[in-house]
Design an enzyme around this catalytic site. Structure first.
Site, PDB file in Angstrom:
ATOM      1  N   LYS A  22       0.828  -1.216   0.000  1.00 18.31           N
ATOM      2  CA  LYS A  22       0.000   0.000   0.000  1.00 18.31           C
ATOM      3  C   LYS A  22       0.859   1.262   0.000  1.00 18.31           C
ATOM      4  O   LYS A  22       0.660   2.143  -0.833  1.00 18.31           O
ATOM      5  CB  LYS A  22      -0.887  -0.015   1.253  1.00 18.31           C
ATOM      6  CG  LYS A  22      -1.456   1.328   1.663  1.00 18.31           C
ATOM      7  CD  LYS A  22      -2.225   1.212   2.969  1.00 18.31           C
ATOM      8  CE  LYS A  22      -2.555   2.518   3.613  1.00 18.31           C
ATOM      9  NZ  LYS A  22      -1.468   3.138   4.387  1.00 18.31           N
ATOM     10  N   ASN A  23       1.804   1.344   0.932  1.00 24.02           N
ATOM     11  CA  ASN A  23       2.516   2.608   1.094  1.00 24.02           C
ATOM     12  C   ASN A  23       3.528   2.865  -0.023  1.00 24.02           C
ATOM     13  O   ASN A  23       4.008   3.987  -0.162  1.00 24.02           O
ATOM     14  CB  ASN A  23       3.146   2.702   2.492  1.00 24.02           C
ATOM     15  CG  ASN A  23       2.057   2.888   3.551  1.00 24.02           C
ATOM     16  OD1 ASN A  23       0.920   3.263   3.234  1.00 24.02           O
ATOM     17  ND2 ASN A  23       2.381   2.608   4.811  1.00 24.02           N
ATOM     18  N   ARG A  93      -4.298  10.418   3.320  1.00 25.73           N
ATOM     19  CA  ARG A  93      -3.018  10.988   3.699  1.00 25.73           C
ATOM     20  C   ARG A  93      -2.072  11.143   2.504  1.00 25.73           C
ATOM     21  O   ARG A  93      -1.398  12.150   2.336  1.00 25.73           O
ATOM     22  CB  ARG A  93      -2.397  10.036   4.740  1.00 25.73           C
ATOM     23  CG  ARG A  93      -1.163  10.534   5.375  1.00 25.73           C
ATOM     24  CD  ARG A  93      -1.479  11.605   6.374  1.00 25.73           C
ATOM     25  NE  ARG A  93      -0.267  12.301   6.757  1.00 25.73           N
ATOM     26  CZ  ARG A  93      -0.234  13.567   7.123  1.00 25.73           C
ATOM     27  NH1 ARG A  93      -1.333  14.259   7.182  1.00 25.73           N
ATOM     28  NH2 ARG A  93       0.894  14.125   7.456  1.00 25.73           N
ATOM     29  N   ARG A 122      -0.069  14.995  12.571  1.00 30.16           N
ATOM     30  CA  ARG A 122       0.674  14.618  11.364  1.00 30.16           C
ATOM     31  C   ARG A 122       1.155  15.872  10.639  1.00 30.16           C
ATOM     32  O   ARG A 122       0.588  16.304   9.647  1.00 30.16           O
ATOM     33  CB  ARG A 122      -0.180  13.700  10.497  1.00 30.16           C
ATOM     34  CG  ARG A 122      -0.601  12.462  11.299  1.00 30.16           C
ATOM     35  CD  ARG A 122      -1.267  11.411  10.501  1.00 30.16           C
ATOM     36  NE  ARG A 122      -0.326  10.611   9.729  1.00 30.16           N
ATOM     37  CZ  ARG A 122      -0.662   9.478   9.120  1.00 30.16           C
ATOM     38  NH1 ARG A 122      -1.899   9.029   9.197  1.00 30.16           N
ATOM     39  NH2 ARG A 122       0.223   8.794   8.444  1.00 30.16           N
ATOM     40  N   PRO A 123       2.248  16.447  11.158  1.00 24.26           N
ATOM     41  CA  PRO A 123       2.755  17.698  10.590  1.00 24.26           C
ATOM     42  C   PRO A 123       3.369  17.488   9.215  1.00 24.26           C
ATOM     43  O   PRO A 123       3.666  16.358   8.822  1.00 24.26           O
ATOM     44  CB  PRO A 123       3.837  18.127  11.587  1.00 24.26           C
ATOM     45  CG  PRO A 123       4.267  16.884  12.265  1.00 24.26           C
ATOM     46  CD  PRO A 123       3.135  15.912  12.205  1.00 24.26           C
ATOM     47  N   GLN A 126       8.516  19.051   7.552  1.00 27.46           N
ATOM     48  CA  GLN A 126       9.723  18.541   6.870  1.00 27.46           C
ATOM     49  C   GLN A 126       9.529  18.500   5.350  1.00 27.46           C
ATOM     50  O   GLN A 126      10.477  18.701   4.598  1.00 27.46           O
ATOM     51  CB  GLN A 126      10.098  17.150   7.405  1.00 27.46           C
ATOM     52  CG  GLN A 126      10.443  17.151   8.884  1.00 27.46           C
ATOM     53  CD  GLN A 126      11.600  18.098   9.194  1.00 27.46           C
ATOM     54  OE1 GLN A 126      12.686  17.991   8.627  1.00 27.46           O
ATOM     55  NE2 GLN A 126      11.369  19.053  10.089  1.00 27.46           N
ATOM     56  N   ILE A 328       6.698   6.458  17.291  1.00 30.20           N
ATOM     57  CA  ILE A 328       6.397   7.227  16.070  1.00 30.20           C
ATOM     58  C   ILE A 328       5.097   8.038  16.202  1.00 30.20           C
ATOM     59  O   ILE A 328       5.075   9.224  15.930  1.00 30.20           O
ATOM     60  CB  ILE A 328       6.290   6.292  14.833  1.00 30.20           C
ATOM     61  CG1 ILE A 328       7.482   5.313  14.769  1.00 30.20           C
ATOM     62  CG2 ILE A 328       6.149   7.121  13.540  1.00 30.20           C
ATOM     63  CD1 ILE A 328       8.795   5.871  14.352  1.00 30.20           C
ATOM     64  N   ARG A 398      -9.230   0.141   3.653  1.00 27.47           N
ATOM     65  CA  ARG A 398      -8.284   1.129   3.112  1.00 27.47           C
ATOM     66  C   ARG A 398      -6.929   0.475   2.824  1.00 27.47           C
ATOM     67  O   ARG A 398      -6.174   0.969   1.987  1.00 27.47           O
ATOM     68  CB  ARG A 398      -8.068   2.261   4.125  1.00 27.47           C
ATOM     69  CG  ARG A 398      -9.216   3.257   4.201  1.00 27.47           C
ATOM     70  CD  ARG A 398      -8.809   4.473   5.021  1.00 27.47           C
ATOM     71  NE  ARG A 398      -7.411   4.775   4.791  1.00 27.47           N
ATOM     72  CZ  ARG A 398      -6.523   5.049   5.742  1.00 27.47           C
ATOM     73  NH1 ARG A 398      -6.887   5.109   7.005  1.00 27.47           N
ATOM     74  NH2 ARG A 398      -5.272   5.305   5.454  1.00 27.47           N
TER      75      ARG A 398
END
Ligand code: EPU
Length: 419
Positions: A22-23, A93, A122-123, A126, A328, A398
């Site tokens: 997925k990622n 996301r 979830r900034p 970066q 994390i 998902r």
């Protein structure tokens, strides 16, 4: 609406085929939009809702997709819209990869701020730091991120935190920048390497992915290619853990065993037998023999945060006290309250969870609070005595293709019911 109904207690036997990652897929599909010449043919795309959502997003900005099973052919040669603002964009996301991809190709992108699992703050600082270092002006306004540049120029960027998303996103933009970009303190996850390999197959010049320094020599344009997405490390880990928890013997097929090492090592420490073959692992387990262990989630090659929730179910029935340190995501213990309803003994203190092993869990009505929490609830249902009903299962779809069929084939009593 749908719910999952599970009658627990069956041991698992047989083989399970792991799908594409997925990622990796959710970054590779946007990366294919950077191609101005020819089509990208991408195999092994998982049939999950996040991918379906991304397909709609790609089509909404003008990309064309033809599908043949798990093979996608993407044609982005026509001019694309650089504004992505549909409901789908806000839902997932990985929409943030559109910023890197469109900024790279068009030097301009405006993308609604993405959603995703509620597992912590979830900034994107970066990502922004990287785009700005390449020469873009980045603004966040009215729920959108806008990045614009006259031209992108290679730069040296040292990330303050090890972040998968910002490593990939800045790598996308830097691929079509002028000159050399050096990214330091980058994420080393298998999907970071997969995206770099995909870009290189399309004509990019990226070296070092998989180490903590990535060097990118910018190229003028990318061309179409044929590529196959790597197997999903997290899906594989989930089935390994499910087998360990239920007992039995299952071959986890179509994987890269090297990617599984942190999980294999923990399972072995707990008393599970893990046999490694070329592209599969055989898991054999007797749950009454499981021993407590401690885990700390870390960037790759450490123990993956995405497997922490499924792993917590296994720990909940292992003899003794197990401790999880989630380094994390600060809110990735929401599933623990659901697990407690099933009889688990858990104490959560900030980023630490302490589990005292109990001999068994008992069926209950629970919720999938997020994607991996949902997978954890499925495993809990499979080992619990009696009936478990899981609600809010859209989260599970998902990221897990055909989860009920895959478990059914291994002998589990699991089905979807409408309500
Ligand atoms: N972070 C920052 N600033 C940034 C970006 C990240 O401080 O600009 C922090 C985060 O707050 C977090 C850490 O860095 O504490 C790591 O975040 P990362 O950027 O690596 O996460 P992500 O890219 O948003 C991806 C996966 C997640 C997975 C994490 C960690 C995708 C689409 N998502 O998220 O997957 O948990 O990496 O490995 O690739 C999942 O699949 O269930 C999932 C949540």
């Amino acid at each position: 609406m749908e719910k999952l109904v599970i009658h627990g207690g069956a041991k698992l036997y047989g083989e399970v085929e792991i799908s594409g990652a997925k990622n990796a897929a959710v970054a590779i599909l946007p990366a294919a939009l950077m191609v101005s010449k020819g089509k990208s043919v991408i195999e092994n795309i998982p049939a999950i809702d996040d991918v379906h959502c991304l397909e709609r997003i790609i089509e909404s900005i003008g990309g064309k997709i033809e599908k043949n099973g798990s093979t996608y052919s993407i044609d982005a040669t026509d001019e694309l819209k650089v504004v992505a603002d549909t409901e789908d964009v806000r839902k997932m996301r990985a929409s943030y990869y559109l910023v890197g991809a469109l900024l790279g190709r068009y030097k301009s992108a405006k993308v609604e701020l993405p959603g995703g699992c509620a597992i912590g703050v979830r900034p994107m600082d970066q990502h922004i730091k990287g785009f700005e270092a390449l020469g873009a002006k980045v603004t966040m306004e009215h729920g959108s991120i806008t990045a614009k540049a006259d031209k992108l120029i290679g730069a040296n960027i040292f990330f303050d935190v090890v972040s998968v998303g910002s490593t990939i996103n800045v790598m996308l933009a830097a691929t079509l920048a002028e000159g050399q970009t050096v990214l330091e303190n980058v994420a080393r996850e298998p999907h970071v390497v997969d995206v770099a390999n995909f870009l290189n197959t399309m004509g990019a010049d990226i070296k070092g992915a998989g180490t903590d320094v990535i060097r990118i020599n910018g190229v003028k344009e990318l061309h179409g290619c044929n590529y196959s997405v790597i197997p999903d490390q997290i899906e594989a880990g989930t089935y390994m853990i499910a087998t360990a928890a239920c007992g039995g013997r299952v071959t986890i097929k179509n994987i890269i065993p090297k990617h599984m090492e942190s999980i294999s090592a923990k399972l072995e420490e707990m008393g599970v037998q893990v046999e490694e073959l070329d592209d599969s692992l055989i898991i054999t387990s007797e749950p009454s023999q499981l021993k407590a262990v401690n885990i700390k989630t870390l960037p790759y090659p450490g123990f993956p945060t995405d497997v922490q929730q499924p792993m917590s179910v296994l720990m909940s029935i292992a003899k003794g006290r197990s401790i999880i340190n989630e380094s994390i995501w600060e809110s990735r213990f929401k599933h623990m309250d659901e697990l407690k309803k099933m009889g688990a003994s858990v104490l959560v203190e900030g980023r630490t969870a302490i589990l005292e092993g109990v001999p068994k869990l008992s069926g209950a009505t629970v919720r999938a609070t997020d994607l991996r929490a949902g997978a954890a609830m499925v495993i809990a249902g499979l080992i619990a005595e009696g009936k478990t009903e899981i609600y809010d299962i859209e989260h599970i779809y998902r990221g897990y293709p055909d989860i009920e069929d895959k478990f059914k084939n291994l002998g589990a009593d699991i089905r979807i019911e409408q309500y």
